[in-house]
Write an enzyme that holds these catalytic residues in place. Structure first.
Site, mmCIF file in Angstrom:
data_model
loop_
_atom_site.group_PDB
_atom_site.id
_atom_site.type_symbol
_atom_site.label_atom_id
_atom_site.label_comp_id
_atom_site.label_asym_id
_atom_site.label_seq_id
_atom_site.Cartn_x
_atom_site.Cartn_y
_atom_site.Cartn_z
ATOM 1 N N GLY A 31 -9.390 -5.300 -1.539
ATOM 2 C CA GLY A 31 -9.072 -6.503 -0.750
ATOM 3 C C GLY A 31 -10.246 -7.472 -0.795
ATOM 4 O O GLY A 31 -11.398 -7.044 -0.789
ATOM 5 N N ARG A 104 -6.238 5.987 -11.401
ATOM 6 C CA ARG A 104 -4.919 6.301 -10.824
ATOM 7 C C ARG A 104 -4.046 5.069 -10.932
ATOM 8 O O ARG A 104 -3.585 4.538 -9.934
ATOM 9 C CB ARG A 104 -5.090 6.714 -9.353
ATOM 10 C CG ARG A 104 -5.846 8.013 -9.162
ATOM 11 C CD ARG A 104 -6.180 8.226 -7.696
ATOM 12 N NE ARG A 104 -5.036 8.001 -6.841
ATOM 13 C CZ ARG A 104 -5.122 7.828 -5.517
ATOM 14 N NH1 ARG A 104 -6.298 7.850 -4.911
ATOM 15 N NH2 ARG A 104 -4.048 7.638 -4.800
ATOM 16 N N ASP A 141 -14.666 1.117 -0.448
ATOM 17 C CA ASP A 141 -14.802 2.552 -0.725
ATOM 18 C C ASP A 141 -14.117 2.961 -2.031
ATOM 19 O O ASP A 141 -14.693 3.694 -2.840
ATOM 20 C CB ASP A 141 -14.289 3.387 0.462
ATOM 21 C CG ASP A 141 -12.867 3.019 0.861
ATOM 22 O OD1 ASP A 141 -12.370 1.962 0.419
ATOM 23 O OD2 ASP A 141 -12.252 3.786 1.617
ATOM 24 N N THR A 163 -16.637 -5.139 2.365
ATOM 25 C CA THR A 163 -15.375 -4.918 3.052
ATOM 26 C C THR A 163 -15.478 -5.497 4.457
ATOM 27 O O THR A 163 -16.516 -5.371 5.110
ATOM 28 C CB THR A 163 -14.952 -3.439 3.163
ATOM 29 O OG1 THR A 163 -13.921 -3.333 4.153
ATOM 30 C CG2 THR A 163 -16.076 -2.507 3.560
ATOM 31 N N ASP A 165 -13.932 -4.268 6.749
ATOM 32 C CA ASP A 165 -13.750 -3.118 7.654
ATOM 33 C C ASP A 165 -15.077 -2.482 8.090
ATOM 34 O O ASP A 165 -15.111 -1.750 9.083
ATOM 35 C CB ASP A 165 -12.905 -2.031 6.972
ATOM 36 C CG ASP A 165 -11.564 -2.551 6.486
ATOM 37 O OD1 ASP A 165 -11.099 -3.578 7.010
ATOM 38 O OD2 ASP A 165 -10.989 -1.928 5.572
ATOM 39 N N ASP A 167 -16.526 0.005 6.831
ATOM 40 C CA ASP A 167 -16.382 1.465 6.887
ATOM 41 C C ASP A 167 -17.100 2.180 5.749
ATOM 42 O O ASP A 167 -16.895 3.371 5.537
ATOM 43 C CB ASP A 167 -14.887 1.849 6.895
ATOM 44 C CG ASP A 167 -14.146 1.315 5.674
ATOM 45 O OD1 ASP A 167 -14.750 0.561 4.878
ATOM 46 O OD2 ASP A 167 -12.962 1.654 5.517
ATOM 47 N N ARG A 209 -8.494 -0.871 8.926
ATOM 48 C CA ARG A 209 -8.001 0.387 8.373
ATOM 49 C C ARG A 209 -8.282 1.552 9.322
ATOM 50 O O ARG A 209 -7.872 1.479 10.461
ATOM 51 C CB ARG A 209 -8.592 0.633 6.990
ATOM 52 C CG ARG A 209 -7.532 1.117 6.014
ATOM 53 C CD ARG A 209 -8.132 1.436 4.680
ATOM 54 N NE ARG A 209 -8.186 0.305 3.791
ATOM 55 C CZ ARG A 209 -7.164 -0.151 3.091
ATOM 56 N NH1 ARG A 209 -5.984 0.416 3.178
ATOM 57 N NH2 ARG A 209 -7.299 -1.171 2.280
HETATM 58 O O1 F6P Z 1 -9.766 -3.087 3.491
HETATM 59 C C1 F6P Z 1 -9.558 -4.400 3.871
HETATM 60 C C2 F6P Z 1 -8.199 -4.571 4.478
HETATM 61 O O2 F6P Z 1 -8.069 -5.914 4.870
HETATM 62 C C3 F6P Z 1 -7.873 -3.622 5.620
HETATM 63 O O3 F6P Z 1 -8.460 -4.011 6.833
HETATM 64 C C4 F6P Z 1 -6.359 -3.673 5.614
HETATM 65 O O4 F6P Z 1 -5.819 -2.482 6.147
HETATM 66 C C5 F6P Z 1 -6.036 -3.812 4.164
HETATM 67 O O5 F6P Z 1 -7.174 -4.321 3.525
HETATM 68 C C6 F6P Z 1 -4.851 -4.702 3.890
HETATM 69 O O6 F6P Z 1 -4.560 -4.680 2.537
HETATM 70 P P1 F6P Z 1 -3.522 -5.653 1.830
HETATM 71 O O7 F6P Z 1 -4.294 -6.881 1.433
HETATM 72 O O8 F6P Z 1 -3.029 -4.878 0.674
HETATM 73 O O9 F6P Z 1 -2.446 -5.984 2.819
#
Ligand code: F6P
Length: 384
Positions: A31, A104, A141, A163, A165, A167, A209
């Site tokens: 992301g 993957r 990650d 990120t 997040d 994390d 997340r």
């Molecule tokens: O990891 C970043 C993040 O924005 C998370 O907070 C969220 O769960 C996820 O990506 C959303 O992903 P997508 O852009 O695939 O909806």
């Protein structure tokens, strides 16, 4: 190849400066997060000063897997000119994907179902074909695990953690997080006035997340009344009690910040979608909490999902600077002969940590951390 000694902190001791680097590649995966363009700019300018060429891989590693789909062959020539004026821009000029794990890779079978296929060999061959000597892999990650796997094949790889997040382990903070928290805090501030005017409960769902960093930091900063995070399974009755206790004190509105990964005691996380080759998508818990609180308290309740708004826009000064520092540090690491490491913030410095260590565990909110204790001292309910 000479072997490297491991230092007391676990990082590999640098080899003598390499002189054989001619061309490096940069990829941005997962992301997007505000600050990616700042890393790219720092990487390109720092490489240029050392006489190295820089190529940007389109859309994670897709540029190398599907070169025919790109007018430039999937590799963007990165020059001083192509990175001019991008430090403050959100997104990434290279594009990104969170379905592009080459180990993957989601591939459609004849019957229409998706399976995961290991296509990493194609990437390694493409590196040789394009005479790429080293890779700076920018991502979260998942991207750091991919970078670690490439490093194990012998590619020279430096990871740069990003990120919203926050994390990722072994770095105090990732860029993107500060921008996301600042925006969420601003939204919570705005919700206060409308919540108060209508005497409503406002439930705000934020991303993050499986970690509650965004919810906790924005919730405490934005004076939320309740914060629900994945690290503390919640009891909805305790949340309702906290809201009713406020009402008895004459406070007839409440702000509830819910991390998308929050779950009730004995319950499950709210998953929107599961698909081969990508992480599950979370969401919906804010609406669920809002409905339950309306039923339990009888108060009018509304919910709002901040979602991808948290990922967009201009990086804060903190994120810009961190991203620039990470990009430049990644190039210095390559110059020192490092590989298989991630640049990490260990204030006041940026240091290197082995990718294998950085990807071992997820960094969730410690229940005894100072911000959590502060929230509790301020009287915020965490649902427990
Ligand atoms: O990891 C970043 C993040 O924005 C998370 O907070 C969220 O769960 C996820 O990506 C959303 O992903 P997508 O852009 O695939 O909806």
């Amino acid at each position: 190849m000479p072997t490297r000694k491991t230092t007391a902190r676990g990082a590999k001791k640098p080899l003598p400066p390499e002189t054989d680097l001619r061309r490096i590649a940069i990829s941005t995966g997962g992301g997007d997060a505000p600050g990616l363009n700042a890393v790219i700019r720092a990487g390109v300018l720092s490489s240029g000063r050392r006489g190295w060429e820089c190529a940007g891989i389109r859309d994670g590693y897709n540029g190398l897997l599907f070169p025919e789909q790109y007018p430039d062959g999937g590799l963007m020539r990165l020059t001083r000119d192509s990175v001019r004026g991008i430090t403050h821009l959100g997104g990434t000029i290279l594009g990104t994907t969170n379905r592009g794990n080459p180990m993957r890779y989601p591939t459609k079978r004849r019957d229409g179902t998706l399976v995961e296929v290991d296509r990493s060999g194609e990437i390694v061959r493409a590196f040789r074909k394009h005479r790429i000597d080293a890779l700076i892999a920018v991502g979260g990650d998942g991207s750091m695990q991919i970078a670690a796997a490439f490093a194990r094949t012998g590619l020279r790889v430096i990871g740069v953690p990003k990120t919203i997040d926050n994390d990722l382990d072994k770095t105090v903070i990732t860029f993107g997080f500060d921008t996301a928290v600042s925006f969420a805090t601003d939204c919570i501030d705005r919700l206060h006035s409308t919540a108060q005017a209508h005497q409503r409960i406002m439930v705000v769902e934020v991303m993050g997340r499986y970690a509650g960093w965004i919810a906790m930091n924005s919730g405490v900063s934005g004076s939320a009344d309740v914060i629900l995070i994945p690290e503390i399974p919640y009891d909805i009755r305790k949340v309702a009690d906290a809201i009713e206790a406020r009402a008895r004190l004459g406070r007839h509105f409440s702000i509830v910040v819910v991390a998308e990964g929050a779950r009730p005691i004995g319950g499950r996380m709210s998953v929107v979608e599961r698909e081969a080759g990508r992480a599950e998508r979370l969401g919906g818990i804010g609406e669920q909490v809002a409905q339950e609180l309306q039923e339990l308290t009888g108060k009018e309740t509304r919910h709002v999902v901040l979602g991808h708004l948290l990922r967009g826009g201009t990086p804060t000064t903190f994120d810009r600077l961190l991203a620039l520092r990470f990009g430049a540090a990644a190039v210095r690491a390559l110059e020192e002969g490092q590989s298989g490491i991630m640049v990490a913030l260990d204030p006041p410095t940026v240091r290197y940590v082995p990718l294998e260590q950085a990807t071992r565990r997820m960094k969730t909110v410690p229940l005894d951390c100072d911000t959590m204790l502060t929230g509790r001292d301020l009287g915020i309910c965490f649902g427990d």
